[in-house]
Design an enzyme around this catalytic site. Sequence first.
Site, PDB file in Angstrom:
ATOM      1  N   ASN A   1       1.588  -6.709  13.128  1.00 43.47           N
ATOM      2  CA  ASN A   1       1.240  -5.290  13.120  1.00 43.47           C
ATOM      3  C   ASN A   1       1.233  -4.783  14.560  1.00 43.47           C
ATOM      4  OD1 ASN A   1       0.412  -3.013  11.458  1.00 43.47           O
ATOM      5  ND2 ASN A   1      -1.523  -3.104  12.575  1.00 43.47           N
TER       6      ASN A   1
ATOM      7  N   CYS B   1       3.490  18.711 -18.477  1.00 39.97           N
ATOM      8  CA  CYS B   1       3.608  17.795 -19.610  1.00 39.97           C
ATOM      9  C   CYS B   1       4.351  18.482 -20.754  1.00 39.97           C
ATOM     10  CB  CYS B   1       2.227  17.359 -20.071  1.00 39.97           C
ATOM     11  SG  CYS B   1       2.290  16.278 -21.515  1.00 39.97           S
TER      12      CYS B   1
ATOM     13  N   GLY C   1       2.693  -4.908   8.862  1.00 37.29           N
ATOM     14  CA  GLY C   1       2.622  -3.456   8.997  1.00 37.29           C
ATOM     15  C   GLY C   1       1.447  -2.825   8.301  1.00 37.29           C
TER      16      GLY C   1
ATOM     17  N   HIS D   1      -1.467   1.057  -4.345  1.00 42.05           N
ATOM     18  CA  HIS D   1      -1.827   2.471  -4.168  1.00 42.05           C
ATOM     19  C   HIS D   1      -0.969   3.390  -5.040  1.00 42.05           C
ATOM     20  CE1 HIS D   1      -4.052   1.920  -0.056  1.00 42.05           C
ATOM     21  NE2 HIS D   1      -4.735   1.484  -1.088  1.00 42.05           N
TER      22      HIS D   1
ATOM     23  N   GLN E   1       0.841  -1.194   0.000  1.00 40.91           N
ATOM     24  CA  GLN E   1       0.000   0.000   0.000  1.00 40.91           C
ATOM     25  C   GLN E   1       0.883   1.253   0.000  1.00 40.91           C
ATOM     26  OE1 GLN E   1      -2.016  -1.692   3.662  1.00 40.91           O
ATOM     27  NE2 GLN E   1      -3.786  -0.712   2.719  1.00 40.91           N
ATOM     28  N   ASN E   2       2.190   1.049   0.086  1.00 40.62           N
ATOM     29  CA  ASN E   2       3.103   2.190   0.189  1.00 40.62           C
ATOM     30  C   ASN E   2       3.529   2.674  -1.197  1.00 40.62           C
ATOM     31  OD1 ASN E   2       2.919   1.876   2.946  1.00 40.62           O
ATOM     32  ND2 ASN E   2       4.633   0.438   3.003  1.00 40.62           N
ATOM     33  N   ILE E   3       3.855   3.963  -1.273  1.00 33.43           N
ATOM     34  CA  ILE E   3       4.195   4.562  -2.568  1.00 33.43           C
ATOM     35  C   ILE E   3       5.671   4.951  -2.620  1.00 33.43           C
ATOM     36  CG2 ILE E   3       1.857   5.458  -2.938  1.00 33.43           C
ATOM     37  CD1 ILE E   3       2.971   8.211  -1.952  1.00 33.43           C
ATOM     38  N   ASP E   4       6.456   4.428  -1.666  1.00 37.17           N
ATOM     39  CA  ASP E   4       7.816   4.947  -1.456  1.00 37.17           C
ATOM     40  C   ASP E   4       8.934   4.172  -2.142  1.00 37.17           C
ATOM     41  OD1 ASP E   4       7.965   2.632   0.186  1.00 37.17           O
ATOM     42  OD2 ASP E   4       7.232   3.788   1.900  1.00 37.17           O
TER      43      ASP E   4
ATOM     44  N   CYS F   1      -3.148  14.218 -21.944  1.00 37.95           N
ATOM     45  CA  CYS F   1      -2.826  13.300 -23.053  1.00 37.95           C
ATOM     46  C   CYS F   1      -2.438  11.899 -22.560  1.00 37.95           C
ATOM     47  CB  CYS F   1      -1.707  13.890 -23.918  1.00 37.95           C
ATOM     48  SG  CYS F   1      -0.101  13.952 -23.095  1.00 37.95           S
TER      49      CYS F   1
HETATM   50 ZN    ZN Z   1       0.040  15.872 -21.831  1.00 39.02          ZN
END
Ligand code: ZN
Length: 271
Positions: free
Chosen positions: A236, A170, A210, A137, A119-122, A148
């Site tokens: 956890n 962009c 976790g 996530h 679930q982490n974006i790191d 685009c």
């Molecule tokens: Zn674009």
Amino acid sequence: MRHPHEEHSQHYKNGDPFDGKIIKAASLIKAARYTTVLTGAGSSTPSGIPDFRTPGSGLWTRFSPTDYASLTAFRHHPEEFFQWLRPLANLLVQADPNPSHVALSQLEEHGMVRSVITQNIDCLHQKAGSKVVIEVHGTLDTLSCIGCFKQFPSKRYMDAYLDDGTMPKCPHCNRILKPDVVLFGEQLPIKSWLKAKNEIKHCDLMIVAGSSLTVTPVCELPLLALNNQAKLILINLAPTYIDNYAEVLIHGDVSNVLPSIVEEVLRMNSL
Ligand code: ZN
């Protein structure tokens, strides 16, 4: 004379703050045919990344994540959105993997973990060497144009953004780029979600490490695994809705617990 394994177990049990659960978890991992892992905020907090959904975590005294980390906020007030994200992005870029990330990558290397759903974006699992990482996530590693739909690596924009808040635009249509992280009010990336569900279908052991399992629909994955007769190891700090169904339940810090389990698995392997 006692069997060496028995002797070791006895020894470990006395010094094991988790009352033999480390050995039980290690045995389950060794016996499993297909193990998949789910990690959440608790696996990144030992790397200094606060759970941004936790109120009062310090970073967000000025901004509420539900107000700023939403798709609506991004579309209507991108400047405020990027201002909100900046301290978090700064932390994420500088963070190093902790022993829990290393432990999971070791298990994968030894063929005892097939995938990590996070679930982490790191990107800390990848930094620690894990190869099969499913980011349900999303990730801060790429940006997409909402005009685009082209995708770009964050790297080329990150320095300017962290330095002075320059918003990424962009190069084709000049619209503001959106980080590929799932915001409040946004659907999960469908490819990753289907991949995650497929892992759940195949696994006979699931390790939740976790995650307090409070965010839908990801929190339903362990339930799906249980319905498929998979066993569950749950690590956890706080209790979860599914504690009672875990074969091994450890309320502890994953950066202590996972390395102990891996150490035990490797010791069993060498016997
Ligand atoms: Zn674009």
